[in-house]
Design a protein around this motif. Structure first.
Motif, PDB file in Angstrom:
ATOM      1  N   ARG A  59     -51.485 -39.622  32.591  1.00  0.00           N
ATOM      2  CA  ARG A  59     -51.808 -38.869  31.526  1.00  0.00           C
ATOM      3  C   ARG A  59     -51.071 -37.653  31.605  1.00  0.00           C
ATOM      4  NH1 ARG A  59     -56.665 -41.190  31.940  1.00  0.00           N
ATOM      5  NH2 ARG A  59     -57.563 -39.042  32.832  1.00  0.00           N
ATOM      6  N   GLU A  60     -51.378 -36.839  32.519  1.00  0.00           N
ATOM      7  CA  GLU A  60     -50.784 -35.648  32.727  1.00  0.00           C
ATOM      8  C   GLU A  60     -49.202 -35.447  32.989  1.00  0.00           C
ATOM      9  OE1 GLU A  60     -52.347 -34.370  36.561  1.00  0.00           O
ATOM     10  OE2 GLU A  60     -54.303 -33.752  35.923  1.00  0.00           O
ATOM     11  N   ARG A  61     -48.493 -36.622  33.123  1.00  0.00           N
ATOM     12  CA  ARG A  61     -47.114 -36.757  33.012  1.00  0.00           C
ATOM     13  C   ARG A  61     -46.682 -37.240  31.480  1.00  0.00           C
ATOM     14  NH1 ARG A  61     -45.964 -39.795  38.748  1.00  0.00           N
ATOM     15  NH2 ARG A  61     -46.298 -38.070  39.900  1.00  0.00           N
ATOM     16  N   GLY A  62     -47.490 -37.743  30.758  1.00  0.00           N
ATOM     17  CA  GLY A  62     -47.419 -37.840  29.346  1.00  0.00           C
ATOM     18  C   GLY A  62     -46.770 -39.214  29.355  1.00  0.00           C
ATOM     19  N   LEU A 169     -44.216 -23.345  24.745  1.00  0.00           N
ATOM     20  CA  LEU A 169     -45.282 -24.608  24.793  1.00  0.00           C
ATOM     21  C   LEU A 169     -45.786 -25.020  26.415  1.00  0.00           C
ATOM     22  CD1 LEU A 169     -44.364 -26.887  21.946  1.00  0.00           C
ATOM     23  CD2 LEU A 169     -46.371 -25.631  22.041  1.00  0.00           C
ATOM     24  N   ALA A 170     -44.618 -24.922  27.351  1.00  0.00           N
ATOM     25  CA  ALA A 170     -44.815 -25.601  28.471  1.00  0.00           C
ATOM     26  C   ALA A 170     -45.743 -24.403  29.492  1.00  0.00           C
ATOM     27  CB  ALA A 170     -43.312 -25.867  29.002  1.00  0.00           C
ATOM     28  N   VAL A 171     -45.442 -23.267  29.049  1.00  0.00           N
ATOM     29  CA  VAL A 171     -45.975 -22.237  29.995  1.00  0.00           C
ATOM     30  C   VAL A 171     -47.393 -22.253  29.709  1.00  0.00           C
ATOM     31  CG1 VAL A 171     -44.056 -21.278  30.475  1.00  0.00           C
ATOM     32  CG2 VAL A 171     -45.253 -20.301  28.775  1.00  0.00           C
ATOM     33  N   HIS A 172     -47.832 -22.625  28.432  1.00  0.00           N
ATOM     34  CA  HIS A 172     -49.172 -22.582  27.942  1.00  0.00           C
ATOM     35  C   HIS A 172     -50.042 -23.807  28.070  1.00  0.00           C
ATOM     36  CE1 HIS A 172     -49.788 -18.321  26.740  1.00  0.00           C
ATOM     37  NE2 HIS A 172     -48.552 -18.349  26.393  1.00  0.00           N
ATOM     38  N   LEU A 173     -49.473 -24.944  27.843  1.00  0.00           N
ATOM     39  CA  LEU A 173     -50.350 -26.132  27.751  1.00  0.00           C
ATOM     40  C   LEU A 173     -49.868 -27.058  28.642  1.00  0.00           C
ATOM     41  CD1 LEU A 173     -49.630 -26.639  23.451  1.00  0.00           C
ATOM     42  CD2 LEU A 173     -51.231 -25.219  24.716  1.00  0.00           C
ATOM     43  N   LYS A 174     -50.805 -28.103  28.567  1.00  0.00           N
ATOM     44  CA  LYS A 174     -50.505 -29.465  29.587  1.00  0.00           C
ATOM     45  C   LYS A 174     -50.663 -30.565  28.845  1.00  0.00           C
ATOM     46  CE  LYS A 174     -55.817 -29.875  30.563  1.00  0.00           C
ATOM     47  NZ  LYS A 174     -56.146 -29.215  29.269  1.00  0.00           N
ATOM     48  N   ALA A 220     -59.691 -26.810  14.466  1.00  0.00           N
ATOM     49  CA  ALA A 220     -61.315 -27.094  14.651  1.00  0.00           C
ATOM     50  C   ALA A 220     -61.146 -28.261  15.345  1.00  0.00           C
ATOM     51  CB  ALA A 220     -62.043 -27.046  13.100  1.00  0.00           C
ATOM     52  N   ALA A 221     -60.124 -29.262  15.242  1.00  0.00           N
ATOM     53  CA  ALA A 221     -60.169 -30.454  15.709  1.00  0.00           C
ATOM     54  C   ALA A 221     -59.590 -30.428  17.205  1.00  0.00           C
ATOM     55  CB  ALA A 221     -59.204 -31.322  15.163  1.00  0.00           C
ATOM     56  N   GLY A 222     -59.450 -29.165  17.687  1.00  0.00           N
ATOM     57  CA  GLY A 222     -59.194 -28.949  18.965  1.00  0.00           C
ATOM     58  C   GLY A 222     -57.569 -28.467  19.495  1.00  0.00           C
ATOM     59  N   ALA A 223     -56.724 -28.356  18.394  1.00  0.00           N
ATOM     60  CA  ALA A 223     -55.247 -28.133  18.696  1.00  0.00           C
ATOM     61  C   ALA A 223     -55.326 -26.637  19.333  1.00  0.00           C
ATOM     62  CB  ALA A 223     -54.728 -27.686  17.389  1.00  0.00           C
ATOM     63  N   ARG A 224     -54.526 -26.646  20.485  1.00  0.00           N
ATOM     64  CA  ARG A 224     -54.460 -25.640  21.262  1.00  0.00           C
ATOM     65  C   ARG A 224     -53.316 -24.509  21.116  1.00  0.00           C
ATOM     66  NH1 ARG A 224     -54.398 -25.636  27.161  1.00  0.00           N
ATOM     67  NH2 ARG A 224     -54.939 -23.197  26.667  1.00  0.00           N
ATOM     68  N   ALA A 225     -52.502 -25.086  20.126  1.00  0.00           N
ATOM     69  CA  ALA A 225     -51.270 -24.388  19.865  1.00  0.00           C
ATOM     70  C   ALA A 225     -50.996 -24.883  18.224  1.00  0.00           C
ATOM     71  CB  ALA A 225     -50.196 -24.609  20.763  1.00  0.00           C
ATOM     72  N   ALA A 226     -50.258 -23.840  17.474  1.00  0.00           N
ATOM     73  CA  ALA A 226     -49.809 -24.109  16.191  1.00  0.00           C
ATOM     74  C   ALA A 226     -48.338 -23.673  16.019  1.00  0.00           C
ATOM     75  CB  ALA A 226     -50.529 -23.652  15.152  1.00  0.00           C
ATOM     76  N   VAL A 227     -47.355 -24.343  15.367  1.00  0.00           N
ATOM     77  CA  VAL A 227     -46.010 -24.033  15.296  1.00  0.00           C
ATOM     78  C   VAL A 227     -45.944 -23.720  13.702  1.00  0.00           C
ATOM     79  CG1 VAL A 227     -43.574 -24.549  15.570  1.00  0.00           C
ATOM     80  CG2 VAL A 227     -45.232 -25.366  17.097  1.00  0.00           C
ATOM     81  N   VAL A 228     -45.440 -22.759  13.180  1.00  0.00           N
ATOM     82  CA  VAL A 228     -45.229 -22.446  11.717  1.00  0.00           C
ATOM     83  C   VAL A 228     -43.958 -22.014  11.403  1.00  0.00           C
ATOM     84  CG1 VAL A 228     -45.781 -20.891   9.796  1.00  0.00           C
ATOM     85  CG2 VAL A 228     -47.688 -21.791  11.432  1.00  0.00           C
ATOM     86  N   THR A 229     -43.249 -22.549  10.451  1.00  0.00           N
ATOM     87  CA  THR A 229     -41.804 -22.206  10.079  1.00  0.00           C
ATOM     88  C   THR A 229     -42.073 -20.898   8.850  1.00  0.00           C
ATOM     89  OG1 THR A 229     -41.200 -24.429  10.528  1.00  0.00           O
ATOM     90  CG2 THR A 229     -39.696 -22.714   9.064  1.00  0.00           C
TER      91      THR A 229
END
Length: 443
Positions: A59-62, A169-174, A220-229
């Motif tokens: 899972r950690e390796r995707g 993303l890589a330096v903040h998320l897993k 609210a569903a648990g997204a730890r990041a968001a990308v906005v254009t």
């Protein structure tokens, strides 16, 4: 359940490697269900905790994803199922309006800037240990960010916006973390999220940008990041307005631990003002690429963000490419100093063609959208059929599937590839191939 492919191993690392090899060689296919942990432990004669550790590593390796009692499945393989492969190859005689490239006639000449940059490099070569950011490029970038109301913050240079987004993303998320993404949105970003082992959580889009209620639900569903254009959203042409920016800032202020990434995709090719969201959360980054205004081959973006994010990005960059060529940075700084691109002229050219196409389609009963940038988004009732009929009529368009998660079917037309006299012809072909489109809403 696993066909003829045997999972083997006695230790967690061996079991994980066995599954990973099977995924790589096709023995285990995307979406295939893996055995329950206790069942596999019995089959291999090991402790269930050993299998649990192997699955955790996967899972950690995707490699796999787990959905509670529904079990663990092999994740889609971005290297072989990339959205870039969802496209139409234009045969000879077919006009290709699918690729999203800028109009070459609107790109500046580069030779003078590179000759001057090379001369500077001859006089003072860049050596190991020097700053990763060219001082002149940084000065111009900071002035532009300040003029647009972006908070004063550290700055880095990357090889394009996608490179910046990947590093942030890589330096903040897993692996397994959720990322709120626009739907429809940039296909390469959707691929990237999957490739990093992250979960894409769709957020609807209209002409003014991401829908605040959808963004709130995603966070609210648990997204730890968001990308906005921010502007010239790909593929819809959406641009965040001042009222929408206020609403989105309020949403993010209530989730200040979320990582916020902004992609100012339209920088240099639109004349709509930027309404940044930067600073609404503790961790944030805003990136601007030179690709659309100066040419995709420049491969340079400037990114600013909170000190922790930029420090982590620079640290990871030092362990890879080290820095983006200072020769390239100097050339871009010279182009900026010379005002080699006039955004008003570029925006007017794309805007004239985009608005003419949308108007021509409206006259034929087909709704299309595109508030800014070089694309028009055309909802269709049958995407596959529309793409095939348009190809038969002599037009290659981009299938909406490249850009969609849950959004309805559509096609994308790049107006940068259109001559003024072709607009009526392509509008006739689209109307014939699609018929009336759904009501105005992208989600």
């Amino acid at each position: 359940m696993l066909g003829e492919y045997p999972i083997s191993g006695r230790r967690a690392a061996e079991i994980a490697a066995s599954v990973e090899r099977a995924v790589g060689d096709g023995g285990l296919e995307p979406g295939q269900l893996l055995p329950p942990m206790r069942e596999l432990a019995t089959r291999l004669g090991v402790n269930p905790n050993t299998v649990a550790a192997a699955y955790r590593t996967l899972r950690e390796r995707g490699v796999i994803e787990t959905a509670g009692r529904r079990g663990s499945r092999v994740r889609p393989k971005p290297a072989t199922t990339t959205r870039e492969l969802i496209r139409v190859d234009a045969p000879p005689g077919v006009r290709d309006v699918s690729l999203g490239n800028p109009d070459p006639k609107l790109l500046p000449a580069l030779s003078g800037a590179f000759v001057a940059a090379a001369a500077q490099g001859d006089a003072q070569p860049v050596l190991y240990g020097e700053s990763a950011v060219d001082p002149e490029l940084e000065r111009y970038a900071r002035a532009a960010f300040e003029a647009d109301g972006v908070p004063l913050a550290p700055l880095a240079v990357t090889s394009g916006s996608l490179d910046a987004i990947e590093r942030v993303l890589a330096v903040h998320l897993k692996p397994g973390d959720g990322v709120a993404v626009e739907d429809p949105g940039w296909g390469s970003l959707l691929d990237l999220v999957s490739a990093l082992g992250l979960r894409a959580i769709p957020v609807g889009v209209d002409d003014e940008g991401p829908l605040p209620a959808d963004m709130e639900r995603a966070l609210a569903a648990g997204a730890r990041a968001a990308v906005v254009t921010d502007r010239a959203q790909n593929p819809t042409g959406a641009a965040v307005t001042a009222p929408r920016a206020r609403a989105l800032r309020a949403v993010f202020a209530a989730h200040e631990d979320v990582l916020l990434i902004e992609d100012d995709h339209g920088h240099g090719i639109v004349d709509l003002p930027l309404h940044p969201l930067a600073g609404s959360t503790r961790a944030w980054a805003l990136t601007r690429s030179t690709a659309k205004a100066y040419g995709p081959d420049l491969r340079l973006a400037v990114v600013t963000g909170d000190p922790v994010t930029i420090d982590r990005l620079r640290g990871r960059q030092r362990l890879g490419p080290g820095w983006v060529s200072r020769l390239l940075q100097r050339a871009v700084a010279l182009l900026w100093a010379e005002d080699a691109v006039d955004p008003r002229v570029v925006a007017a050219s794309y805007g004239r063609r985009r608005e003419a196409l949308i108007a021509a389609l409206a006259e034929r009963g087909v709704a299309a959208y595109g508030r800014s940038g070089m694309n028009a988004w055309v909802p269709v009732p049958d995407e596959t059929g529309a793409v095939a009929r348009l190809l038969h009529a002599g037009w290659a368009v981009a299938p909406g599937a490249r850009f969609r998660l849950n959004a309805p079917p559509a096609v994308r037309i790049t107006v940068a590839a259109l001559e003024d006299e072709e607009i009526v012809a392509v509008a006739d072909a689209v109307a014939s191939a699609t018929g009336p489109a759904p009501a105005r809403r992208y989600d």
